[in-house]
Enzyme design. Structure first.
Site, PDB file in Angstrom:
ATOM      1  N   ALA A 272       0.863  -1.176   0.000  1.00  0.00           N
ATOM      2  CA  ALA A 272       0.000   0.000   0.000  1.00  0.00           C
ATOM      3  C   ALA A 272       0.899   1.224   0.000  1.00  0.00           C
ATOM      4  CB  ALA A 272      -0.928  -0.006   1.211  1.00  0.00           C
ATOM      5  N   MET A 273       0.309   2.400  -0.246  1.00  0.00           N
ATOM      6  CA  MET A 273       1.086   3.635  -0.305  1.00  0.00           C
ATOM      7  C   MET A 273       0.277   4.781   0.277  1.00  0.00           C
ATOM      8  SD  MET A 273       3.815   5.217  -1.025  1.00  0.00           S
ATOM      9  CE  MET A 273       3.987   6.963  -0.659  1.00  0.00           C
ATOM     10  N   GLU A 274       0.940   5.554   1.163  1.00  0.00           N
ATOM     11  CA  GLU A 274       0.272   6.547   1.997  1.00  0.00           C
ATOM     12  C   GLU A 274       0.058   7.893   1.333  1.00  0.00           C
ATOM     13  OE1 GLU A 274       4.747   6.792   3.207  1.00  0.00           O
ATOM     14  OE2 GLU A 274       3.322   5.259   2.568  1.00  0.00           O
ATOM     15  N   ASN A 275      -0.299   7.930   0.062  1.00  0.00           N
ATOM     16  CA  ASN A 275      -0.597   9.206  -0.596  1.00  0.00           C
ATOM     17  C   ASN A 275      -1.666   9.950   0.204  1.00  0.00           C
ATOM     18  OD1 ASN A 275       0.866   8.058  -2.956  1.00  0.00           O
ATOM     19  ND2 ASN A 275      -1.002   6.846  -3.162  1.00  0.00           N
ATOM     20  N   HIS A 307      -1.549   1.165   9.203  1.00  0.00           N
ATOM     21  CA  HIS A 307      -0.194   1.631   8.866  1.00  0.00           C
ATOM     22  C   HIS A 307      -0.264   2.851   7.949  1.00  0.00           C
ATOM     23  CE1 HIS A 307       4.177   0.745   7.951  1.00  0.00           C
ATOM     24  NE2 HIS A 307       3.862   1.516   6.910  1.00  0.00           N
ATOM     25  N   GLU A 308      -1.072   2.761   6.897  1.00  0.00           N
ATOM     26  CA  GLU A 308      -1.137   3.857   5.932  1.00  0.00           C
ATOM     27  C   GLU A 308      -1.812   5.089   6.527  1.00  0.00           C
ATOM     28  OE1 GLU A 308       0.699   3.413   3.415  1.00  0.00           O
ATOM     29  OE2 GLU A 308       0.941   1.290   3.909  1.00  0.00           O
ATOM     30  N   HIS A 311       0.428   7.137   8.677  1.00  0.00           N
ATOM     31  CA  HIS A 311       1.329   7.987   7.892  1.00  0.00           C
ATOM     32  C   HIS A 311       0.743   9.361   7.596  1.00  0.00           C
ATOM     33  CE1 HIS A 311       4.853   5.701   6.915  1.00  0.00           C
ATOM     34  NE2 HIS A 311       4.222   4.718   6.308  1.00  0.00           N
TER      35      HIS A 311
END
Length: 856
Positions: A272-275, A307-308, A311
């Site tokens: 996943a990615m925290e954009n 987690h994301e 962030h």
């Protein structure tokens, strides 16, 4: 931290952006895009050129506009693909002051799962769709638009997307207007973001739909998903809403974005990615049917979501100055996600399960080729190599250790002070320790410097004096290969002792900052454990007398997480050659009455490791020993779930089924698993998910060609992303050579997505019968693998070679990498090869003696 004057990968610091206006139009059919960008900057000194990051882009025109509207065209646009930048040259010198850089450009929607890339998926009706999506961390925003692609260059972003009228589009900010262009296209304008780093920008275009937003304390939360998958969103919406509230309360700061979309992307190189406001996920980590999922699958989804979202504050609101600080972003999110999941579902015992992740970090940090948590990062390749177990799991573990030593409330107050002091800014690691130290008046920086900037970890040895009045402590660096590396490293070790005396149990806290120390006790100790609560990032070694007293009373005096530590530390002693395999098996037999999931998880892993050391008659005897150990444990739970089962009981039942059938080779367990899998195929709801997953694994590990066909079909036509992943992984477990050949071929012929193929190859190399064949496939197809797979996944794929513990097989692996490199993870590769050598040494050292002990 290297700056532009010493690091050629850094941009000059005298041009600073403040706002971007990005206009992009992807062509999904042609896999291209065109766009323009306007960047408001402050030029700090007179210059005749401006350097900007750009990779795989063609900048067709560029000029600068000054504060009064005058325009100066770039007389030259020089691209440097090696340094991933473009230099805009001007015939006349630009004075210092505010300017707007304006550029037009084109690019390719690549298939490498980074930058602005495309993904193709097939819906339930067999219709193929194409999407365009982004992954910019670490340094890939420069592949989507020219930018100042460094974390410290924070700015706000206004995004406009021109897309086909039948496509859905989403970005970091809410969409504020849509204009029909009258030619089958529409233009969507998104609200400006807060100031943030380029790697957090995101935009996704394709055949998506969104759930109705739910209000979380004023923040609209949605899940954006491929068409037709809305029925798999309820659980993640619940977990996301919980995390949003939890972190707002913990940090004491409202969510910093305007909205929060969580987007399920069919092809995604990371988890996943925290954009900011537009978090992207692999489908399997966001879309889930709670009634058909195992406890680990549900926990994993909740963890990743937490987690994301963690962030959004720690990483997005406050960001590291440069990529050497990425460990803190990821370690803190790992730590906070565990805390959030522990509150979301207390039945998981999430902090206890975190011990399993800490053990994975121990495994790497026990090697000579380990590294400090924070190291110098110069290039984009260096940054990519930071995303490893030491960054996430060791980093999260040492934060947990500090929190437990200082106190949870004190630590929390320090975090709130840090975030408020530095919000919208950039920080170095020491800024966090200074903030915590300011609030707690404890030596946080001194303690943490010893863990962050030194590699490895200590073995803390403990002994009690004859009269029980004194406990002696000493520390030495723990290594699997003692003697190869001279080391006198000293850590600041927060030791928490649990001590049993005639009057009861007491706790003693001591900061061990010297080689050895003597602790005088108020009451004579009868027993003691050095890592009470299990949060210390160190291993403990006890004198023979202490270990005997601990083992004999561990169920009365030690908590499950402390018993877990006892097993894990003893197994590490086997790996290091200080304890024999036969002694470990005797030690494991003392856990027959154990009922805790995490203790059994670590035991099961160790017992599976011992199974690889034996063959023939010795293996038959070993399997009988496993049955003697696991059968009573499964009998206590039973094969059938009951209403009184906790979530941990459900998971534990699956563990015993695997252990008894796969390692113990128990005929009844194997038959029952087969029957249960048959029932699952008829009616998935008739078999409890944890049992169904265990039965699936057992059938695969014992399966034949006919069963393989069934698994291939289930992989191609799953009902949920979790079922797809379960059957995909199970394809690697079939023992037959023909089945392995087919599975390996799937990783390169397009059957398995490139996001998944490297990880499937990794588990194929762990197949006991066919692992070496899988390695040969990797070796023979090395060039294509590196061309087709995401670059960050190559070194993760290679983790599977550590299972090849026969000396001739290992020699083949080691010889291959004498002239083959993995630039994005060279240090991780060296760690993998060292662990391979450690496993070979274990086999050569223990196999004969262990076999003799079983057959004598």
């Amino acid at each position: 931290m290297p700056d532009a004057s010493t690091n050629p990968h850094r941009l000059p610091s005298f041009v600073v952006p403040s706002h971007y206006r990005i206009n992009l139009e992807p062509n999904l059919d042609e896999a291209t895009f065109s766009g323009s960008v306007e960047i408001e900057v402050e030029v700090g000194q007179a210059t005749d050129n401006i350097q900007i990051n750009s990779a795989d882009l063609v900048i067709s025109s560029a000029f600068v506009r000054d504060a009064i509207g005058g325009e100066t065209a770039a007389s030259g646009i020089e691209h440097d693909e090696d340094m991933e930048r473009a230099t805009l040259s001007f015939d006349s010198e630009l004075r210092s002051g505010p300017y707007t850089i304006v550029a037009e450009f084109t690019g390719i929607l690549n298939d490498q799962l980074h930058g602005f890339y495309r993904s193709v998926f097939t819906d339930d009706d067999g219709v193929e769709h194409t999407i365009a999506t982004t992954q910019f961390e670490s340094t890939h925003a420069r592949r989507a638009f020219p930018c100042f692609d460094e974390p410290a260059f924070k700015a706000s972003y206004g995004v406009t997307l021109v897309v086909p009228e039948d496509q859905f589009a989403v970005s970091n900010g809410p969409d504020i207007s849509t204009t029909d262009l009258g030619d089958g296209r529409k233009s969507i304008l998104f609200e400006d973001t807060m100031v943030m780093s380029t790697y957090l920008v995101a935009f996704i275009v394709g055949p998506f739909e969104a759930t109705e937003p739910i209000d979380v304390d004023g923040v609209p939360l949605r899940i954006v998903h491929p068409i037709g998958k809305g029925h798999l969103t309820d659980y993640s919406l619940e977990a996301g809403a919980f995390a949003l509230k939890f972190f707002s309360n913990y940090y004491g700061i409202p969510y910093p974005g305007q909205k929060l979309d969580m987007v399920a992307v069919p092809d995604f190189a990371f988890g996943a990615m925290e954009n900011l406001g537009c978090i992207t996920y692999r489908e399997v980590l966001l879309l889930v049917d709670k009634s058909r999922s195992t406890e680990p699958e549900l926990l994993r989804v909740a963890d990743v979501i937490a987690h994301e979202i963690a962030h959004m504050w720690f990483g997005d609101l406050v960001t590291m100055e440069w990529w050497n600080g990425i460990w803190l972003n990821e370690a803190f999110a790992t730590f906070m996600a565990t805390m959030c999941s522990d509150n979301f579902n207390p039945d998981w015992g999430r902090w206890n399960q975190f011990s399993l992740e800490r053990s994975m970090a121990f495994d790497v940090d026990s090697l000579a080729n380990t590294r400090p948590i924070e190291i110098e990062v110069n290039s984009p390749v260096d940054a990519e190599g930071m995303f490893d177990l030491l960054t996430y799991e060791k980093g999260g573990s040492v934060l947990r250790m500090l929190e437990q030593y200082l106190g949870e409330e004190e630590f929390k107050d320090g975090i709130a002070y840090y975030l408020n002091k530095h919000k919208y800014g950039n920080t170095e690691t020491n800024d966090l320790w200074d903030a915590i130290e300011h609030v707690t008046q404890q030596p946080a920086r001194r303690i943490m410097d010893s863990w962050i900037f030194q590699k490895g970890y200590p073995l803390v040895s403990a002994s009690i004096s004859e009269d029980g009045s004194t406990i002696s402590l000493s520390q030495d660096r723990f290594l699997y290969t003692e003697g190869e590396v001279a080391d006198d490293t000293i850590w600041s070790v927060p030791v928490v002792l649990k001590i049993g005396t005639a009057s009861g149990v007491e706790e003693v806290r001591y900061l061990l900052e010297e080689k050895s120390a003597e602790l005088e006790l108020d009451s004579p100790a009868e027993w003691a454990t050095a890592n009470a609560g299990g949060s210390g990032f160190f291993r403990a070694r006890y004198s023979a007398e202490m270990l005997k007293s601990l083992s004999s009373t561990m169920f009365e005096n030690l908590s499950p997480i402390e018993r877990y530590g006892l097993v894990d530390d003893t197994w590490s002693s086997v790996m290091a050659g200080r304890t024999s395999a036969s002694d470990f098996l005797d030690f494991a037999r003392s856990f027959q009455a154990e009922t805790d999931l995490d203790v059994w998880t670590v035991l099961s892993g160790c017992l599976s490791g011992l199974d690889k050391l034996v063959e023939g008659e010795a293996q038959l005897q070993y399997k009988a020993a496993i049955r003697d150990l696991a059968q009573p444990a499964l009998d206590r739970l039973g094969w059938e779930p009951s209403d009184s089962d906790s979530s941990r009981d459900l998971e534990l039942r699956g563990l015993f089924i695997r252990l008894l059938a796969n390692v113990g080779d128990d005929d009844i367990a194997i038959k029952n698993a087969g029957d249960l899998h048959d029932s699952y195929l008829v009616d998935a709801g008739s078999v409890e998910p944890n049992v169904a997953a265990a039965a699936t694994g057992v059938v695969a590990s014992k399966g034949d060609s006919a069963q393989y066909e069934v698994f291939v079909e289930k992989h191609h036509n799953p009902t949920t992303p979790q079922e797809e992943r379960r059957y995909q992984s199970a394809l690697s477990a079939f023992p037959g050579e023909a089945e392995m050949d087919r599975t390996l071929a799937m990783t390169l012929d397009g059957t398995v997505r490139t996001q998944d193929a490297p990880y499937l190859l990794a588990v194929c190399m762990r197949n006991k019968e066919q692992g070496y064949k899988a390695w040969q496939f990797v070796k023979d197809n090395w060039e294509q693998i590196n061309k087709d797979f995401p670059s960050n996944s190559i070194v993760r794929m290679l983790s599977g070679v550590t299972s090849l513990s026969k000396s001739d097989e290992a020699a083949d692996v080691l010889a291959f990498f004498e002239d083959h490199e993995v630039p994005q993870g060279q240090l991780t590769l060296q760690q993998t090869l060292e662990k391979l050598r450690v496993n070979v040494a274990l086999r050569e050292r223990e196999s004969g003696a262990f076999s003799d002990s079983l057959t004598s």
